[in-house]
Design an enzyme around this catalytic site. Structure first.
Site, PDB file in Angstrom:
ATOM      1  N   LEU A  15      56.696  34.502  58.801  1.00  0.00           N
ATOM      2  CA  LEU A  15      55.739  35.388  59.474  1.00  0.00           C
ATOM      3  C   LEU A  15      56.525  36.467  60.225  1.00  0.00           C
ATOM      4  O   LEU A  15      56.755  36.386  61.427  1.00  0.00           O
ATOM      5  CB  LEU A  15      54.843  34.558  60.406  1.00  0.00           C
ATOM      6  CG  LEU A  15      53.614  35.225  61.011  1.00  0.00           C
ATOM      7  CD1 LEU A  15      52.806  35.979  59.964  1.00  0.00           C
ATOM      8  CD2 LEU A  15      52.737  34.193  61.689  1.00  0.00           C
ATOM      9  N   HIS A  16      56.935  37.492  59.478  1.00  0.00           N
ATOM     10  CA  HIS A  16      57.733  38.589  60.038  1.00  0.00           C
ATOM     11  C   HIS A  16      56.851  39.604  60.745  1.00  0.00           C
ATOM     12  O   HIS A  16      55.640  39.402  60.884  1.00  0.00           O
ATOM     13  CB  HIS A  16      58.515  39.271  58.916  1.00  0.00           C
ATOM     14  CG  HIS A  16      59.715  38.477  58.459  1.00  0.00           C
ATOM     15  ND1 HIS A  16      60.790  38.227  59.269  1.00  0.00           N
ATOM     16  CD2 HIS A  16      59.987  37.888  57.280  1.00  0.00           C
ATOM     17  CE1 HIS A  16      61.690  37.510  58.603  1.00  0.00           C
ATOM     18  NE2 HIS A  16      61.216  37.287  57.388  1.00  0.00           N
ATOM     19  N   ALA A  17      57.459  40.709  61.149  1.00  0.00           N
ATOM     20  CA  ALA A  17      56.760  41.693  61.984  1.00  0.00           C
ATOM     21  C   ALA A  17      55.522  42.292  61.309  1.00  0.00           C
ATOM     22  O   ALA A  17      54.468  42.394  61.926  1.00  0.00           O
ATOM     23  CB  ALA A  17      57.723  42.809  62.381  1.00  0.00           C
TER      24      ALA A  17
END
Lengths: 90, 143
Positions: A15-17
């Site tokens: 769950l990146h930016a």
């Protein structure tokens, strides 16, 4: 009548930016209170920094919970984003 | 100075006016990079204007750049300004009329505040809620 809904998903990617941003933008459009839980921690889904702070990684179990007038729609929308957006990372 | 990033070109929903963001930094590169990051994270539907560096390209702040930023960022829903360091506040305050109802100067960590404010603006909330999202960034832990 306000209702509560909850659904879980196993992340296909971290769950990146960018997926966190997409999640928070979508959550912010619902009237319901929406939270995201992973690894024993819970964040307000409308707070992009809170969602990023979860550090939710690929393979992890993530639960979306909503309480309010549009709780069911909110959970469905956020699960769809988690399903799609984490495939490409960000 | 860079052009605003993330200006909406098409909307899936009915067109709506979103709160604009002005990033005031002592460094043009810092302002532009932060604007680019916030635009990417929020999906590119919010106007973010980078007002960084002095008029001659040095390190410092520029009243002219901030003024231009305010003009470009306001599409009717108001503007939230984020300064990078306390001394940028002087430049901003000198420009703002007392109690301008269309502008809020937010006290927030620069990068986190810019990302949080832009995501809130993209969700369509009002300028007070956008500023509050930025200021909540003080409490966001990374670890």
């Amino acid at each position: 009548m306000p209702a509560s809904f909850e659904q879980a998903i196993t992340l296909a990617g971290d769950l990146h930016a960018r997926p966190a941003g997409a999640l928070a933008v979508a959550a912010g459009r619902f009237a319901s209170a929406v939270s995201v839980s992973a690894g024993g921690r819970t964040a307000d889904a409308k707070s992009v920094l809170g969602v990023m702070g979860l550090g939710a990684a690929s393979g992890q179990h993530v639960t979306v919970t909503a309480h309010g007038p549009d709780a069911e729609e909110a959970v469905a929308a956020l699960i769809a984003i988690l399903s799609e957006a984490t495939k490409v990372g960000g | 100075m860079s052009e605003p990033v993330g200006v909406p070109t098409s909307e899936r929903e009915a067109p709506m006016s979103r709160v604009g963001i002005v990033l005031v930094s002592h460094s043009a590169g810092l302002a532009e990079g932060t604007a680019s990051l916030a635009g990417q994270v929020s999906g590119g539907t919010v106007t973010i204007v980078a007002a960084g560096g002095t008029d001659d390209g040095g390190l410092g702040t520029s009243a002219a750049k901030v003024q231009r930023g305010l003009r470009l960022a306001d599409s009717g829903a108001g503007v939230v300004i984020l300064p990078d360091l306390g001394s940028a506040v002087l430049t901003v305050r000198a420009l703002l009329a007392e109690d301008d109802p269309q502008v809020i100067l937010a006290d927030a960590p620069f990068v986190e505040g810019a990302v949080a404010a832009t995501v809130a603006a993209a969700a369509g909330v009002d300028m007070k809620a956008v500023a509050a999202a930025a200021e909540e960034a003080w409490h966001a832990r990374k670890l």
